[in-house]
Structures are given as C-alpha cells and as structure tokens.
Motif scaffolding. Structure first.
Motif, PDB file in Angstrom:
ATOM      1  N   SER A 151       6.369  10.406  -0.483  1.00  0.00           N
ATOM      2  CA  SER A 151       6.923   9.945  -1.780  1.00  0.00           C
ATOM      3  C   SER A 151       6.821   8.589  -1.810  1.00  0.00           C
ATOM      4  O   SER A 151       7.024   8.062  -3.144  1.00  0.00           O
ATOM      5  CB  SER A 151       8.271  10.674  -2.032  1.00  0.00           C
ATOM      6  N   LEU A 152       7.170   7.728  -1.021  1.00  0.00           N
ATOM      7  CA  LEU A 152       6.966   6.177  -0.800  1.00  0.00           C
ATOM      8  C   LEU A 152       5.639   5.659  -1.543  1.00  0.00           C
ATOM      9  O   LEU A 152       5.753   4.586  -2.213  1.00  0.00           O
ATOM     10  CB  LEU A 152       7.388   5.635   0.366  1.00  0.00           C
ATOM     11  N   PHE A 153       4.732   6.550  -1.527  1.00  0.00           N
ATOM     12  CA  PHE A 153       3.540   5.940  -2.087  1.00  0.00           C
ATOM     13  C   PHE A 153       3.465   5.701  -3.491  1.00  0.00           C
ATOM     14  O   PHE A 153       3.044   4.738  -3.961  1.00  0.00           O
ATOM     15  CB  PHE A 153       2.552   6.679  -1.630  1.00  0.00           C
ATOM     16  N   SER A 154       4.407   6.285  -4.231  1.00  0.00           N
ATOM     17  CA  SER A 154       4.516   6.131  -5.380  1.00  0.00           C
ATOM     18  C   SER A 154       5.068   4.980  -5.953  1.00  0.00           C
ATOM     19  O   SER A 154       5.151   4.302  -7.025  1.00  0.00           O
ATOM     20  CB  SER A 154       5.021   7.559  -6.316  1.00  0.00           C
ATOM     21  N   THR A 155       5.768   4.416  -5.241  1.00  0.00           N
ATOM     22  CA  THR A 155       6.743   3.175  -5.292  1.00  0.00           C
ATOM     23  C   THR A 155       6.210   1.872  -4.667  1.00  0.00           C
ATOM     24  O   THR A 155       6.596   0.834  -4.911  1.00  0.00           O
ATOM     25  CB  THR A 155       8.267   3.387  -5.171  1.00  0.00           C
ATOM     26  N   ASP A 156       5.625   2.126  -3.540  1.00  0.00           N
ATOM     27  CA  ASP A 156       4.923   0.881  -2.586  1.00  0.00           C
ATOM     28  C   ASP A 156       3.717   1.476  -2.301  1.00  0.00           C
ATOM     29  O   ASP A 156       3.381   1.794  -1.081  1.00  0.00           O
ATOM     30  CB  ASP A 156       5.782   0.780  -1.424  1.00  0.00           C
TER      31      ASP A 156
END
Length: 180
Positions: free
Chosen positions: A34-39
């Motif tokens: 899920s971190l891919f969507s923010t970083d």
C-alpha cells in the motif's frame, strides 16, 4: 500498527530483504504494498513471508499478486519480489546467516513453545546492525474493540476483508490457546 512497526524497523531501501516471520495471510506484506500509492520510490524491496500454514501463505501470495498487478495497471513502475515459504518457527530457519535487512514477527512469538530459540534464529538471519520488530498480543484481548478500530479505518472492500481475516485468525488462535 504497521506504521509503528515500520518506524521501529527503520528505513527500507531499494533492494532490502524483509522477512515477515509468521506472516499468516500476509497482512504486513499487503500494507507494504500500500506504500506504493504514497511513495513511488519505495518499490524494489524483497519480501519473504514465512508461515507454517500453507493455506494462509497461498491466500497471501494471491492477494499480494493481485495488488501488484493493480498497482502496475495504474501505471506505477514497481518491481518488488515476493517469496513464500512454509516454515516452522520452532526449528532452525531455512535462511542463510546475516541475510535479511529487516525482520518482523507479528503476533506469533507468544504462541511458540520456546520463544528464545525462535528469537535467536531471527537474530541469526538478520544482518548485523539491523533491527527486528516482534509484537505480541496481550492475554485475553477485547477483539471487539480491535475490530471496531480496524473497521473504522477501512476504505475499500478489500481492506475490510483483510481486516476481517486478520481478526478471525487472531480470535481463532486465542480460542485454541484457551484449550491448550
């Protein structure tokens, strides 16, 4: 909860090896994705999920694959490597010494007959100077309060389902624990 674990683990950099010891359905791996969507820079780590329940590993593997495909369809160029291993945390771990950059073990250690042995193994496979984060659930937790807290944060049906499965597993362990 997972954000706190990430803070304690330290920075995850491209190419880092992450062990999720006792990964169950892969909730921590899902959160990492899920971190891919923010970083968008956080994209080339190597995740190893280890658990002794093949069905849980299969669920995590399918879910992680689906999330990665969705992220790629959205145009993000990611290249995380995800591996899944049936592993008994009560035995010597099937990984090389000093292999992992980060080790996480969530809500597992209190269920093992010899936690000291398992912790020693986790240290053995961790690179020198790196961190392990181990969490445990307190005795007799109020799962209804935990459930409400998780559900309030769910934004998609997939998040709701993942939260439900996580709590089902935790409650099942708690129930089995009460029967020895």
């Amino acid at each position: 909860f997972f954000q706190k674990i990430m803070t304690l683990l330290g920075n995850i950099e491209s190419g880092n090896q992450i062990l999720d010891a006792g990964c169950g359905n892969g909730s921590f791996g899902m959160w990492l994705l899920s971190l891919f969507s923010t970083d968008p820079c956080f994209c080339n780590f190597h995740y190893t999920g280890a658990d002794f329940v093949p069905d849980a590993l299969a669920y995590g593997q399918k879910t992680h694959h689906d999330i990665i495909q969705k992220i790629k369809q959205d145009g993000n160029r990611i290249n995380p490597l995800f591996a899944y291993n049936v592993v008994d945390l009560t035995k010597r771990l099937p990984f090389m010494d000093d292999y992992f950059d980060h080790v996480c073990s969530n809500l597992v250690i209190s269920y093992l007959p010899d936690p000291t042995f398992t912790l020693t193994e986790l240290v053995r496979v961790l690179k020198p100077g790196r961190r392990i984060v181990v969490t445990s659930i307190k005795p007799n937790p109020d799962f209804s309060q935990i459930y409400r807290g998780l559900i309030e944060k769910c934004k998609t049906p997939q998040e709701f389902e993942a939260s439900r499965k996580l709590l089902d597993n935790a409650a099942g362990l708690s129930e089995r624990e009460s029967h020895g």
